[in-house]
Design an enzyme around this catalytic site. Structure first.
Site, mmCIF file in Angstrom:
data_model
loop_
_atom_site.group_PDB
_atom_site.id
_atom_site.type_symbol
_atom_site.label_atom_id
_atom_site.label_comp_id
_atom_site.label_asym_id
_atom_site.label_seq_id
_atom_site.Cartn_x
_atom_site.Cartn_y
_atom_site.Cartn_z
ATOM 1 N N ARG A 18 -32.683 72.645 12.654
ATOM 2 C CA ARG A 18 -31.238 72.474 12.815
ATOM 3 C C ARG A 18 -30.516 73.796 13.029
ATOM 4 O O ARG A 18 -30.690 74.744 12.261
ATOM 5 C CB ARG A 18 -30.664 71.756 11.603
ATOM 6 C CG ARG A 18 -29.357 71.033 11.894
ATOM 7 C CD ARG A 18 -28.974 70.123 10.768
ATOM 8 N NE ARG A 18 -27.844 69.290 11.145
ATOM 9 C CZ ARG A 18 -27.163 68.540 10.287
ATOM 10 N NH1 ARG A 18 -27.509 68.508 9.019
ATOM 11 N NH2 ARG A 18 -26.139 67.822 10.711
ATOM 12 N N GLY A 21 -28.955 76.243 10.285
ATOM 13 C CA GLY A 21 -29.483 75.878 8.979
ATOM 14 C C GLY A 21 -30.253 77.015 8.333
ATOM 15 O O GLY A 21 -30.635 77.989 8.983
ATOM 16 N N ASP A 41 -40.428 70.552 11.581
ATOM 17 C CA ASP A 41 -39.282 69.694 11.305
ATOM 18 C C ASP A 41 -39.677 68.259 11.611
ATOM 19 O O ASP A 41 -40.468 68.000 12.520
ATOM 20 C CB ASP A 41 -38.068 70.095 12.147
ATOM 21 C CG ASP A 41 -36.747 69.673 11.515
ATOM 22 O OD1 ASP A 41 -36.062 70.546 10.952
ATOM 23 O OD2 ASP A 41 -36.414 68.476 11.557
ATOM 24 N N ASP A 80 -43.603 64.967 9.039
ATOM 25 C CA ASP A 80 -42.829 64.454 7.913
ATOM 26 C C ASP A 80 -43.410 65.046 6.641
ATOM 27 O O ASP A 80 -44.575 64.771 6.299
ATOM 28 C CB ASP A 80 -42.921 62.922 7.904
ATOM 29 C CG ASP A 80 -42.083 62.274 6.813
ATOM 30 O OD1 ASP A 80 -41.673 62.967 5.863
ATOM 31 O OD2 ASP A 80 -41.848 61.056 6.900
ATOM 32 N N VAL A 81 -42.634 65.856 5.930
ATOM 33 C CA VAL A 81 -43.170 66.545 4.749
ATOM 34 C C VAL A 81 -43.449 65.600 3.595
ATOM 35 O O VAL A 81 -44.046 66.010 2.600
ATOM 36 C CB VAL A 81 -42.230 67.676 4.276
ATOM 37 C CG1 VAL A 81 -42.100 68.757 5.337
ATOM 38 C CG2 VAL A 81 -40.875 67.136 3.844
ATOM 39 N N SER A 164 -31.594 74.322 -5.808
ATOM 40 C CA SER A 164 -30.148 74.192 -5.592
ATOM 41 C C SER A 164 -29.410 74.459 -6.886
ATOM 42 O O SER A 164 -29.927 74.180 -7.971
ATOM 43 C CB SER A 164 -29.806 72.778 -5.103
ATOM 44 O OG SER A 164 -28.406 72.574 -5.072
ATOM 45 N N TYR A 180 -30.051 64.143 -6.186
ATOM 46 C CA TYR A 180 -30.356 65.460 -5.618
ATOM 47 C C TYR A 180 -30.586 66.476 -6.727
ATOM 48 O O TYR A 180 -31.528 67.286 -6.663
ATOM 49 C CB TYR A 180 -29.193 65.885 -4.732
ATOM 50 C CG TYR A 180 -29.392 67.159 -3.954
ATOM 51 C CD1 TYR A 180 -30.289 67.222 -2.906
ATOM 52 C CD2 TYR A 180 -28.646 68.299 -4.255
ATOM 53 C CE1 TYR A 180 -30.459 68.392 -2.171
ATOM 54 C CE2 TYR A 180 -28.791 69.462 -3.528
ATOM 55 C CZ TYR A 180 -29.701 69.508 -2.481
ATOM 56 O OH TYR A 180 -29.856 70.665 -1.758
ATOM 57 N N LYS A 184 -34.013 68.593 -7.291
ATOM 58 C CA LYS A 184 -34.052 70.052 -7.241
ATOM 59 C C LYS A 184 -34.434 70.661 -8.592
ATOM 60 O O LYS A 184 -35.066 71.737 -8.632
ATOM 61 C CB LYS A 184 -32.701 70.588 -6.761
ATOM 62 C CG LYS A 184 -32.405 70.271 -5.295
ATOM 63 C CD LYS A 184 -33.481 70.785 -4.358
ATOM 64 C CE LYS A 184 -33.054 70.705 -2.899
ATOM 65 N NZ LYS A 184 -34.112 71.205 -1.982
ATOM 66 N N THR A 215 -23.341 75.462 6.208
ATOM 67 C CA THR A 215 -24.224 74.962 7.250
ATOM 68 C C THR A 215 -23.763 73.593 7.723
ATOM 69 O O THR A 215 -22.890 72.967 7.113
ATOM 70 C CB THR A 215 -25.668 74.839 6.726
ATOM 71 O OG1 THR A 215 -25.684 73.873 5.658
ATOM 72 C CG2 THR A 215 -26.180 76.172 6.200
#
Length: 278
Positions: A18, A21, A41, A80-81, A164, A180, A184, A215
Site C-alpha cells: 500500500r 504505508g 502482500d 496470505d500471511v 501497536s 485489535y 497486538k 497512513t
C-alpha cells in the site's frame, strides 16, 4: 560503532504494497540502505469486508519497480500471511531467488470500521477472526517461517514485528478497538517468546508499537476523529502534538535490523509521540 548499513542483506517485508504505508516505506528504506527485498502482500480485501482498504497487485508491482530503480533486487510475493503453506512458500521463494534471508519484518495487519472496530459485545465473528488472524497469527507464521530459515542458514538474523499502542493503553473499552488491542498485545508476548527461543541462534526479535500514524490505513480513524470533533483533543493528548509518519516508524525498524541494535532483543519500542511513556 554499529550502523544501519544493510548492504548484502536480504529482507522479507509483509504488508508491503500500500502506497504510503509502513510496510512499503520500510521496504524502500531497506533498498536505500543496500538490501534486496522480497515484497509480500495479500493484495486483496478480506471476503467479509470487501470495502476494507488494502494494497493492490498494481501497487505491489510498482514497489518492486521502485526498488529495482534504486539498483537493488526485488521480488513481488502475493501471499496470505494467515495461511502457513503460503508463508512457508514465500520464505522458500525469497531464499531461492534472492539467495538468503537476513531480515524479516512482519508488518501485515490492520483493523477498520466494518472490519473489527466495534464494541466487543456487538463485534461479528468474521471480523474478530480476521483481526486476530492477520495481526497475531500472521505475525507468528511469518516470524516462525523466517526463524526456521535463519536457524538453518546459521548466520543469525533480525526479525521485527509491528504491535501497536492500542495494546498498551488501558482505555480500549471506549474505542471499539478491543479485538485489535488483544491481537497486538499478543504480538508483544509472541515477540518476547521468540526472542528467548531464537537468541541462542544469534537472531534478535523485536517489536515496534506505533501510535497514530498518518497512513491510508489510519485515514478512516482520523476522519472519524474529525467528524466527531475530537481531532484537537486527540492531538493534545500526544506530548509531541502531532500524529506520526510512516518514515519515522520505518527508521526505527531499520535501526533494529542494523548492527547498532545487535544487543537489543525481546523489546517493544513505543513510537507514540509520548502518548505511551516507558
Amino acid at each position: 560503532m554499529g550502523t544501519t548499513e544493510l548492504s548484502g542483506k536480504v529482507a522479507l517485508v509483509t504488508g508491503a504494497a500500500r502506497r504510503g504505508g509502513i510496510g512499503r516505506t520500510t521496504a524502500l528504506l531497506f533498498a536505500d540502505l543496500g538490501a534486496d527485498v522480497a515484497c509480500l502482500d495479500v493484495a486483496r480485501a478480506p471476503w467479509h469486508a470487501p470495502g476494507h482498504g488494502v494494497g493492490s497487485p498494481d501497487e505491489l508491482a510498482e514497489l518492486v519497480a521502485e526498488i529495482e530503480a534504486k539498483g537493488r533486487r526485488a521480488i513481488a510475493v502475493t501471499a496470505d500471511v494467515t495461511q502457513a503453506a503460503q508463508v512457508d512458500a514465500a520464505v522458500d521463494r525469497t531464499v531461492r531467488e534472492l539467495g538468503r534471508l537476513d531480515i524479516c519484518c512482519a508488518m501485515a495487519g490492520g483493523v477498520g470500521f466494518g472490519n473489527g472496530i466495534a464494541p466487543l459485545l456487538s463485534l461479528d465473528e468474521p471480523s474478530w477472526d480476521w483481526v486476530i488472524d492477520v495481526n497475531l497469527k500472521g505475525a507468528w507464521l511469518t516470524a516462525a517461517a523466517a526463524g526456521r530459515a535463519m536457524v538453518a542458514a546459521g548466520r543469525g538474523g533480525r526479525i521485527v514485528t509491528i504491535a501497536s499502542s492500542a495494546a498498551l493503553i488501558g482505555a480500549n473499552g471506549s474505542t471499539g478497538m478491543g479485538a485489535y488491542a488483544a491481537a497486538k498485545a499478543g504480538v508483544i508476548t509472541l515477540t518476547q517468546t521468540l526472542a528467548a527461543e531464537l537468541g541462542p541462534h544469534g537472531i534478535t526479535v523485536n517489536a515496534v508499537s506505533p501510535g497514530m500514524i498518518g497512513t491510508q490505513a489510519s485515514a478512516p480513524v482520523r476522519e472519524h476523529f474529525e467528524r466527531s470533533g475530537r481531532t484537537e483533543a486527540v492531538i493534545e493528548s500526544i506530548p509531541l502534538r502531532r500524529f506520526g509518519e510512516a518514515d519515522e516508524i520505518a527508521s526505527i525498524v531499520a535501526f533494529l535490523c542494523g548492527d547498532g541494535a545487535s544487543y537489543i532483543t525481546g523489546d517493544a519500542i513505543n513510537a507514540t509521540g509520548g502518548k505511551v511513556l516507558g
